[in-house]
Enzyme design. Structure first.
Site, PDB file in Angstrom:
ATOM      1  CB  SER A  67      -0.517   0.724   1.247  1.00 58.62           C
ATOM      2  OG  SER A  67       0.012   0.378   2.508  1.00 58.62           O
ATOM      3  CE  LYS A 135      -2.937   2.152   5.054  1.00 64.55           C
ATOM      4  NZ  LYS A 135      -2.566   1.173   3.559  1.00 64.55           N
TER       5      LYS A 135
END
Length: 247
Positions: A67, A135
């Protein structure tokens, strides 16, 4: 006639010599025990220091997915440092490791064994990522984050972000439109590989609205420490230093 001073002193001297002799024999008999005690003490102190460093200074993690590619890739070992957040708040552009705010991790993760858990706890092994995500912070509490303007850019407080510095080459900032105001004490986070990242956008309809509580942040990913050919420092991109975005 009373005994002389020299006569009285002789038994005491003999006892002292016998006592010293016994002490020497005890020391000679237990070199292995002394070594064992010394090694145990050093090991315990080292483990205590390691645990303290892991809890308050820095902690190593595996990257569990693509990701954040290609800033980070699967099985990268990253160091999440905690010291800077003792002096400042989480900022836009930071790559953060945080605890799952609520069922973000749909895929089953391998449960580490007892020895693995012990190694992770004391800090001699990197955390496997169980229950944690990594993230990039896009919006802070009070920010309005909007996607997208006519040029396809994400806006933070009406200021467009130039994300080419860290997005996967050819990737668009987002194919999913959104317009959110981040609640105080929360973050809006996104992966650098936007098409493969189940980030804040994927959880807008769930509990918490896709926002991550700041209290869930474990630390700031400051560097890749393994494999050796990917060792690098992770610095905030220039786009987040624009006037109007600075605190």
């Amino acid at each position: 006639m009373a005994p002389s001073t020299a006569t009285r002193a002789r038994p005491v001297a003999k006892r002292a010599r016998r006592s010293k002799g016994r002490h020497r024999r005890l020391k000679q008999r237990n070199p292995l025990l002394s070594l064992l005690i010394e090694m145990t003490t050093v090991t315990v102190l080292a483990l205590v220091i390691t645990v303290v460093l892991r809890l308050f200074v820095a902690e190593a993690f595996y990257v569990p997915s693509e990701s954040m590619y290609n800033t980070l890739t699967t099985n990268d070992r990253i160091l999440a440092e905690k010291v800077s957040y003792l002096q400042r708040d989480v900022d836009r552009g930071d790559i953060v490791v945080f605890k799952d705010p609520g069922n973000w991790l749909n895929e089953e993760q391998e449960t580490p064994g007892a020895l693995r858990r012990l190694g992770e706890f004391v800090g001699i092994l990197p955390r496997s990522g169980e229950g944690h995500l990594v993230k990039r912070v896009i919006g802070l509490g009070g920010d309005r984050v909007f996607c997208c303007d006519r040029s396809g850019r994400i806006l933070v407080n009406k200021i467009p972000l130039d994300e080419q510095e860290y997005l996967l080459e050819g990737a668009k900032p987002s194919l999913q439109p959104f317009d959110v105001v981040v609640p105080p004490g929360h973050l809006w986070v996104m992966g650098d590989n936007r098409a493969e990242s189940a980030d804040s956008r994927a959880h807008m309809g769930g509990p918490g609205g896709g926002f991550v509580p700041v209290d869930n942040v474990v630390g700031r990913a400051c560097c890749v420490i393994w494999p050796s050919d990917r060792m690098t420092m992770l610095r905030p991109p220039e786009t987040f230093k624009k006037p109007g975005l600075k605190k």
